[in-house]
Design a protein around this motif. Structure first.
Motif, short mmCIF file in Angstrom:
data_model
loop_
_atom_site.label_atom_id
_atom_site.label_comp_id
_atom_site.label_asym_id
_atom_site.label_seq_id
_atom_site.Cartn_x
_atom_site.Cartn_y
_atom_site.Cartn_z
N SER A 250 0.81 -1.22 0.00
CA SER A 250 0.00 0.00 0.00
C SER A 250 0.85 1.27 0.00
N ALA A 251 2.15 1.13 0.19
CA ALA A 251 3.02 2.31 0.27
C ALA A 251 3.23 2.92 -1.12
N TRP A 252 3.37 4.25 -1.20
CA TRP A 252 3.54 4.93 -2.48
C TRP A 252 4.79 4.47 -3.21
N TYR A 253 5.79 4.01 -2.46
CA TYR A 253 7.08 3.65 -3.05
C TYR A 253 7.18 2.16 -3.37
N TYR A 254 6.14 1.40 -3.11
CA TYR A 254 6.22 -0.06 -3.25
C TYR A 254 6.70 -0.49 -4.64
N ASN A 255 6.06 0.01 -5.70
CA ASN A 255 6.43 -0.42 -7.06
C ASN A 255 7.86 -0.03 -7.41
N PHE A 256 8.26 1.15 -6.99
CA PHE A 256 9.63 1.61 -7.30
C PHE A 256 10.67 0.71 -6.62
N VAL A 257 10.42 0.37 -5.36
CA VAL A 257 11.34 -0.49 -4.63
C VAL A 257 11.37 -1.89 -5.25
N GLN A 258 10.20 -2.40 -5.63
CA GLN A 258 10.15 -3.73 -6.24
C GLN A 258 10.91 -3.77 -7.57
N ILE A 259 10.75 -2.72 -8.37
CA ILE A 259 11.45 -2.67 -9.65
C ILE A 259 12.96 -2.62 -9.44
N ALA A 260 13.41 -1.73 -8.56
CA ALA A 260 14.85 -1.61 -8.30
C ALA A 260 15.41 -2.90 -7.70
N SER A 261 14.65 -3.52 -6.82
CA SER A 261 15.09 -4.77 -6.21
C SER A 261 15.18 -5.88 -7.24
N SER A 262 14.20 -5.94 -8.14
CA SER A 262 14.17 -7.01 -9.15
C SER A 262 15.32 -6.92 -10.14
N ARG A 263 15.94 -5.75 -10.18
CA ARG A 263 17.09 -5.56 -11.08
C ARG A 263 18.41 -5.55 -10.34
N GLY A 264 18.37 -5.88 -9.06
CA GLY A 264 19.60 -5.97 -8.29
C GLY A 264 20.21 -4.64 -7.91
N ILE A 265 19.44 -3.57 -8.04
CA ILE A 265 19.96 -2.24 -7.71
C ILE A 265 19.98 -2.02 -6.21
N ILE A 266 19.00 -2.57 -5.52
CA ILE A 266 18.98 -2.51 -4.06
C ILE A 266 18.96 -3.93 -3.51
N THR A 267 19.64 -4.12 -2.40
CA THR A 267 19.72 -5.45 -1.79
C THR A 267 19.15 -5.47 -0.38
N GLY A 268 18.96 -4.30 0.21
CA GLY A 268 18.41 -4.25 1.56
C GLY A 268 19.47 -4.36 2.63
N LYS A 269 19.00 -4.32 3.88
CA LYS A 269 19.88 -4.39 5.05
C LYS A 269 20.16 -5.85 5.42
N GLU A 270 21.07 -6.03 6.34
CA GLU A 270 21.45 -7.38 6.77
C GLU A 270 20.27 -8.12 7.40
N ASP A 271 19.35 -7.38 8.02
CA ASP A 271 18.19 -8.03 8.65
C ASP A 271 17.05 -8.27 7.66
N GLY A 272 17.28 -8.00 6.38
CA GLY A 272 16.27 -8.26 5.35
C GLY A 272 15.34 -7.11 5.08
N THR A 273 15.45 -6.02 5.82
CA THR A 273 14.58 -4.87 5.60
C THR A 273 15.20 -3.91 4.59
N PHE A 274 14.39 -2.95 4.15
CA PHE A 274 14.88 -1.94 3.21
C PHE A 274 15.05 -0.58 3.88
N LYS A 275 14.33 -0.31 4.93
CA LYS A 275 14.37 0.98 5.63
C LYS A 275 14.07 2.12 4.65
N PRO A 276 12.88 2.13 4.04
CA PRO A 276 12.56 3.11 3.01
C PRO A 276 12.60 4.56 3.46
N ASN A 277 12.29 4.80 4.73
CA ASN A 277 12.21 6.18 5.21
C ASN A 277 13.50 6.69 5.86
N ASP A 278 14.53 5.83 5.88
CA ASP A 278 15.83 6.29 6.36
C ASP A 278 16.45 7.25 5.37
N LYS A 279 17.20 8.22 5.86
CA LYS A 279 17.92 9.11 4.96
C LYS A 279 19.02 8.31 4.26
#
Length: 371
Positions: free
Chosen positions: A114-143
């Motif tokens: 439901s988040a506004w950034y969901y599709n953008f994060v999914q696209i970037a993740s599916s292309r290996g651009i983002i991998t996330g944190k060690e705990d498996g999270t993305f922390k979208p609202n972190d600076k």
């Protein structure tokens, strides 16, 4: 591209009063930058990203009164010196590159559908651009930090930018740093800069820094001969067809189709807003005829994989107008430069036009007033 502006100047001259906003899906007001002046080091890039719909900014609406009527005026805040979140940067990167989903299927527990950034994060993740944190999270609202930004840009552009040059090293980014290769490689081609011999990888990045870095990367991608042909065809089609459709009896449906097929962002909003006004019978300005004088030329100034710049020379238009017994004729040189971006479907569209003679509208208005 040019004709609609000439018509709008004529309309303003005859009508004397024109509303400031017109009916369109996104008005021209939503492209006015109110918090960045021309002297800002990233003004050109910020304007490009806004005009090409890569970024949206923050809307600011003011109410003012004119001739006893209240009007709302909308402008855009880009907040260039503010920090930027990981989700916001991901959106800008995906939009700039027209990315679609890739092959990698990975989700993050803190990125809800439901988040506004969901599709953008999914696209970037599916292309290996983002991998996330060690705990498996993305922390979208972190600076986002400067190192994180360099890493994402390097992964995103690694297949389209030549990173083979010897990179620049910084004393505060050692080989043990996860972003070492990304920082060295992106610095080597000028995408990122340091502070002397330091990069300050853990500093939070500014919104203007994000735009600057992505824009530099976009301008390092190479265009093709096919791109060159498509770009020139788009510009020439916009020039010739708009001119033929704008004289006398406007073919509104055909004009709108032309604008949607050849323009985007700022240029599309301007064209649709202007056409909406010109279609209003309240602002009729009589019989108009516009003819091109001679032949113009269109030449590529710069061409990249997703951005292009085209110089249009010798574009002269003879304008004839008859209104209530008055006849006016004038030849105007509306040569200039068209800026284009490749869209998600691979087509090229004009997002902005800058005229060689930025005062031609004033010249036309003065000539009309003195006629």
């Amino acid at each position: 591209m040019k004709a609609v502006r000439i018509l709008l100047v004529l309309l303003v001259t005859f009508s004397f009063s024109v509303p400031h906003t017109f009916a369109a899906e996104k008005t021209i007001d939503q492209y006015y930058i109110s918090d960045v002046d021309y002297g800002h080091g990233a003004y050109e890039q910020l304007e490009r990203f806004l005009y090409a719909d890569i970024i949206d900014g923050y809307e600011e609406t003011e109410v003012y009164e004119e001739d006893g009527e209240e009007y709302e005026y909308t402008s855009i805040l880009l907040k260039p010196e503010n920090s930027i979140t990981r989700a916001q940067f991901t959106k800008i990167l995906v939009n700039a590159m027209n990315l679609t989903s890739g092959d990698i299927n990975k989700t993050f527990p803190d990125v809800k559908s439901s988040a506004w950034y969901y599709n953008f994060v999914q696209i970037a993740s599916s292309r290996g651009i983002i991998t996330g944190k060690e705990d498996g999270t993305f922390k979208p609202n972190d600076k986002i930090t400067r190192a994180q930004m360099a890493a994402m840009i390097y992964r995103a552009f690694n297949g389209t930018v030549d990173f083979s040059k010897t990179g620049k090293t910084f004393k505060d980014v050692t080989e043990k740093n996860y972003a070492y290769e990304a920082v060295v490689k992106t610095a080597g081609v000028g995408i990122v800069n340091g502070y002397g011999n330091e990069f300050k990888p853990n500093n939070f990045a500014k919104r203007s820094h994000a735009v600057l870095m992505i824009d530099r990367a976009l301008h390092l991608e190479s265009g093709t001969a096919e791109d060159e042909l498509s770009v020139i065809q788009t510009v020439n089609r916009n020039v010739s067809e708009e001119l033929s459709l704008s004289s006398d009896e406007q073919n509104s449906e055909a004009l709108e189709a032309l604008y949607r097929e050849t323009t985007m962002g700022y240029q599309l909003a301007y064209s649709l807003d202007s056409q909406s006004l010109l279609d209003d019978p309240e602002y009729s300005i009589g019989s108009i005829k516009m003819e091109q004088v001679g032949e113009h030329t269109s030449k590529i100034v710069s061409l990249n994989k997703r951005l292009a710049e085209v110089k249009i020379d010798n574009l002269k238009i003879h304008v004839s107008i008859s209104e209530q017994g008055m006849k006016f004729e004038m030849t105007i040189d509306v040569s200039g430069t068209a800026y284009l971006k490749k869209t998600e479907d691979g087509s090229w569209k004009i997002y902005n036009i800058v005229y060689d003679d930025e005062d031609y509208e004033d010249t036309l208005t003065e000539a009309m007033a003195g006629n």
